[in-house]
Design a protein around this motif. Structure first.
Motif, short mmCIF file in Angstrom:
data_model
loop_
_atom_site.label_atom_id
_atom_site.label_comp_id
_atom_site.label_asym_id
_atom_site.label_seq_id
_atom_site.Cartn_x
_atom_site.Cartn_y
_atom_site.Cartn_z
N ALA A 18 0.88 -1.20 0.00
CA ALA A 18 0.24 0.14 0.10
C ALA A 18 1.07 1.41 0.09
N ASP A 19 2.07 1.24 0.76
CA ASP A 19 2.90 2.43 1.24
C ASP A 19 4.14 2.38 0.80
N LEU A 20 4.03 1.61 -0.50
CA LEU A 20 5.06 1.30 -0.75
C LEU A 20 5.81 2.80 -1.68
N ASP A 21 4.98 2.75 -2.25
CA ASP A 21 5.53 4.06 -3.64
C ASP A 21 5.55 5.13 -2.75
N ALA A 22 5.35 5.37 -1.92
CA ALA A 22 5.36 7.06 -0.84
C ALA A 22 6.37 6.75 -0.11
N LEU A 23 7.21 5.12 0.00
CA LEU A 23 8.39 5.27 0.59
C LEU A 23 9.66 5.15 -0.54
N PHE A 24 9.54 4.71 -1.40
CA PHE A 24 10.54 4.70 -2.48
C PHE A 24 10.82 6.16 -2.81
N LYS A 25 9.45 6.91 -2.59
CA LYS A 25 9.96 8.48 -2.91
C LYS A 25 10.53 9.41 -2.02
N ARG A 26 10.37 8.56 -0.53
CA ARG A 26 11.18 9.84 0.48
C ARG A 26 11.96 8.75 0.31
N LEU A 27 12.97 8.14 0.21
CA LEU A 27 14.13 7.24 0.08
C LEU A 27 14.91 8.25 -1.32
N GLU A 28 14.16 8.41 -2.73
CA GLU A 28 15.06 8.70 -3.38
C GLU A 28 15.15 10.31 -2.69
N GLU A 29 14.32 11.19 -2.20
CA GLU A 29 14.65 12.01 -1.45
C GLU A 29 15.97 12.22 -0.70
N TYR A 30 15.85 11.87 -0.03
CA TYR A 30 17.20 11.01 1.03
C TYR A 30 18.66 11.11 0.16
N GLY A 31 18.39 10.48 -1.14
CA GLY A 31 19.22 9.88 -1.70
C GLY A 31 19.65 11.32 -2.53
N LYS A 32 19.02 12.41 -2.67
CA LYS A 32 19.38 13.36 -3.52
C LYS A 32 19.89 14.28 -2.23
N GLU A 33 19.74 14.38 -1.15
CA GLU A 33 19.93 15.03 -0.13
C GLU A 33 21.41 14.81 0.10
N PHE A 34 21.47 13.69 0.35
CA PHE A 34 22.66 12.44 0.53
C PHE A 34 23.99 13.46 -0.34
N GLU A 35 23.42 12.80 -1.74
CA GLU A 35 24.61 13.69 -2.25
C GLU A 35 24.63 15.28 -2.62
N MET A 36 24.22 15.83 -2.06
CA MET A 36 24.07 17.47 -2.37
C MET A 36 25.05 17.54 -1.03
N LEU A 37 25.26 16.30 -0.05
CA LEU A 37 25.72 17.24 1.51
C LEU A 37 27.26 16.71 0.93
N GLU A 38 27.00 15.78 -0.47
CA GLU A 38 28.86 14.33 -0.32
C GLU A 38 29.41 15.81 -0.96
N GLN A 39 28.74 16.36 -2.00
CA GLN A 39 29.61 16.80 -3.40
C GLN A 39 29.84 18.38 -2.11
N GLU A 40 29.06 19.37 -0.84
CA GLU A 40 29.69 20.23 -0.05
C GLU A 40 31.20 19.54 0.61
N ARG A 41 30.64 18.28 1.50
CA ARG A 41 31.94 17.89 1.76
C ARG A 41 33.04 17.87 1.36
N SER A 42 33.07 16.69 -0.27
CA SER A 42 34.20 16.96 -1.57
C SER A 42 34.64 18.43 -1.26
N GLN A 43 33.56 18.93 -0.90
CA GLN A 43 34.54 20.46 -2.03
C GLN A 43 34.90 21.32 -0.41
N LEU A 44 35.30 20.82 0.37
CA LEU A 44 35.68 21.41 1.27
C LEU A 44 36.32 20.99 1.65
N PHE A 45 36.42 19.66 1.18
CA PHE A 45 37.73 19.01 1.58
C PHE A 45 38.52 19.29 0.52
N SER A 46 38.49 20.02 -0.64
CA SER A 46 39.26 20.13 -1.22
C SER A 46 39.75 21.13 -0.81
N GLU A 47 39.14 22.40 -0.66
CA GLU A 47 39.44 24.06 0.16
C GLU A 47 40.41 23.81 1.35
#
Length: 173
Positions: free
Chosen positions: A47-76
């Motif tokens: 029943a709620d699997l579609d909403a859960l997958f959307k939430r996981l996708e949002e978390y994945g995008k947010e994590f990707e943005m944080l990972e890019q920020e961390r990589s940039q900070l490490f480089s600096e």
């Protein structure tokens, strides 16, 4: 009141620590959501699997943005510490930090890597469960209905199903 002046290296280090802490918090939320998905799949509650997958996708995008920020900070941070390599490596960078910042950053980094490993393992277990169930169901259907085995194609190259009969089961597989 004393004002403490921080160096650029210390400021970047604190920013890195902050981003790693955000990543860890996000991974905890992602892990909890992934557990809910796993339980829903095991219980066959779709029943709620579609909403859960959307939430996981949002978390994945947010994590990707944080990972890019961390990589940039490490480089600096690497550049400020005198590294000429594009990516000198986490432990090379932290080896040049003050002992307190190094300890704090390496502890958080290890925790981050362990959390990623836990999530990856849980994901592999779920994928294995789904693949093995799919194979069992496929083998059962091929044994029960051998006339549906294989694929047939029309003269135009489109797949044609042999005898389109419905299969009605009185139980959940």
């Amino acid at each position: 009141m004393k004002t403490i002046k921080m160096s650029e290296v210390e400021i970047l280090s604190v920013q890195c620590i902050s981003v790693i802490q955000k990543e860890i918090a996000l991974l905890e939320r992602l892990g909890a959501a992934q557990d809910v998905v796993s339980q829903a799949v095991y219980a066959r509650d779709w029943a709620d699997l579609d909403a859960l997958f959307k939430r996981l996708e949002e978390y994945g995008k947010e994590f990707e943005m944080l990972e890019q920020e961390r990589s940039q900070l490490f480089s600096e941070l690497g550049k400020k510490l005198g590294f000429t390599d594009e990516k000198p490596g986490f432990y090379n960078i932290t080896s040049r930090l003050s002992p307190e910042l190094r300890r704090q950053m390496t502890d958080l980094y290890r925790r981050l890597k362990l959390d990623v490993l836990k999530i990856r393992l849980a994901n592999e277990n779920l994928n294995h469960y789904i693949a093995s169930n799919r194979m069992v169901i496929s083998d059962f259907l091929q044994a029960a209905f051998p006339d549906r085995k294989g694929k047939l194609y029309s003269r135009h190259g489109r797949e044609v199903h042999s005898e389109m009969r419905s299969i009605v089961l009185d139980r959940s597989l």
